[in-house]
Write an enzyme that holds these catalytic residues in place. Sequence first.
Site, mmCIF file in Angstrom:
data_model
loop_
_atom_site.group_PDB
_atom_site.id
_atom_site.type_symbol
_atom_site.label_atom_id
_atom_site.label_comp_id
_atom_site.label_asym_id
_atom_site.label_seq_id
_atom_site.Cartn_x
_atom_site.Cartn_y
_atom_site.Cartn_z
ATOM 1 N N THR A 1 -1.024 7.559 -1.172
ATOM 2 C CA THR A 1 -2.287 7.465 -1.924
ATOM 3 C C THR A 1 -3.228 6.402 -1.363
ATOM 4 O O THR A 1 -4.394 6.343 -1.738
ATOM 5 C CB THR A 1 -2.010 7.087 -3.399
ATOM 6 O OG1 THR A 1 -1.403 5.785 -3.398
ATOM 7 C CG2 THR A 1 -1.112 8.085 -4.080
ATOM 8 N N ARG B 1 0.842 -1.190 0.000
ATOM 9 C CA ARG B 1 0.000 0.000 0.000
ATOM 10 C C ARG B 1 0.879 1.242 0.000
ATOM 11 O O ARG B 1 1.789 1.370 0.822
ATOM 12 C CB ARG B 1 -0.862 -0.017 1.265
ATOM 13 C CG ARG B 1 -2.220 0.608 1.091
ATOM 14 C CD ARG B 1 -3.025 0.270 2.312
ATOM 15 N NE ARG B 1 -2.735 1.271 3.344
ATOM 16 C CZ ARG B 1 -3.634 2.121 3.806
ATOM 17 N NH1 ARG B 1 -4.873 2.068 3.367
ATOM 18 N NH2 ARG B 1 -3.329 2.984 4.717
ATOM 19 N N ASP C 1 -3.943 -11.685 11.087
ATOM 20 C CA ASP C 1 -2.941 -11.484 10.043
ATOM 21 C C ASP C 1 -2.291 -12.824 9.719
ATOM 22 O O ASP C 1 -1.461 -13.328 10.470
ATOM 23 C CB ASP C 1 -1.891 -10.464 10.503
ATOM 24 C CG ASP C 1 -0.960 -10.085 9.352
ATOM 25 O OD1 ASP C 1 -0.403 -10.997 8.702
ATOM 26 O OD2 ASP C 1 -0.804 -8.881 9.097
ATOM 27 N N ASP D 1 1.623 -13.007 9.519
ATOM 28 C CA ASP D 1 2.273 -12.931 10.829
ATOM 29 C C ASP D 1 2.152 -14.248 11.582
ATOM 30 O O ASP D 1 3.103 -14.722 12.199
ATOM 31 C CB ASP D 1 1.636 -11.812 11.667
ATOM 32 C CG ASP D 1 2.248 -10.462 11.342
ATOM 33 O OD1 ASP D 1 3.263 -10.413 10.630
ATOM 34 O OD2 ASP D 1 1.682 -9.450 11.796
HETATM 35 N N1 URA Z 1 -4.868 -10.017 5.503
HETATM 36 C C1 URA Z 1 -4.860 -10.868 6.553
HETATM 37 O O1 URA Z 1 -3.849 -11.531 6.828
HETATM 38 N N2 URA Z 1 -5.979 -10.961 7.288
HETATM 39 C C2 URA Z 1 -7.095 -10.270 7.024
HETATM 40 O O2 URA Z 1 -8.091 -10.431 7.730
HETATM 41 C C3 URA Z 1 -7.087 -9.391 5.929
HETATM 42 C C4 URA Z 1 -5.958 -9.278 5.182
#
Ligand code: URA
Length: 215
Positions: A112, A108, A206, A209
């Site tokens: 922007t 990202r 995530d 992660d």
């Molecule tokens: N990316 C992720 O790892 N989890 C989400 O809920 C959204 C994007």
Amino acid sequence: MAETNNVVVLKSSRQLKGLFTIIRNRDTKREDFIFYSDRIIRLLIEEGLNCLPFEETTITTPTGAEYNGVSFASKICGVSIVRAGESMEAGLRAVCKHIKIGKILIQRDEETAMPKLLYAKLPNDIAKRHVLLLDPMLATGGTVTQAIEVLLERGVKEENIVFINLVAAPEGIKYFQDRHPKVKIVTGEIDERLNEKKYIMPGIGDFGDLYFGTN
Ligand code: URA
């Protein structure tokens, strides 16, 4: 599996639900998260391969009888969206010996807020291949849409792309399909919605992660 509008959802079973219950549980240890995610990824890859073209072929079995079967009719490659998509590469390699796997990195843009291509390394002959595009979470759909645009610029046909992910948000499916309706999506489960931070709900958190231990 159920299929509507080019979205294939793995057939729900207690077995699959059990795997998702483990990886969605915040108390699951990392080694179990990886192990059970890998099991789901394997099922998704097999389903993704099922979306590719086959041609009829007849072989002879050791009994001397003929067997009317099918064989793959196209060259394929994988493309992972870095970083979380890399978690799906081993599952792809486990079922497709010597498969070529390209990578696309999109981030990202802080100014922007739009996804921006930072890196792409793809097989030279990718335009002649069917592509299995790998990213575990389909949230807003912004990143995967940009990744598809990279593939189209390299000459890949939209209908030759299968996008494989574990969990999809309805908002992401809509955003993506409004732009690339010919790409087939293969997913494990479709969740309820995105939250205000654009995480999938109930979701997993995530994924990158949790898988790579950076949380
Ligand atoms: N990316 C992720 O790892 N989890 C989400 O809920 C959204 C994007």
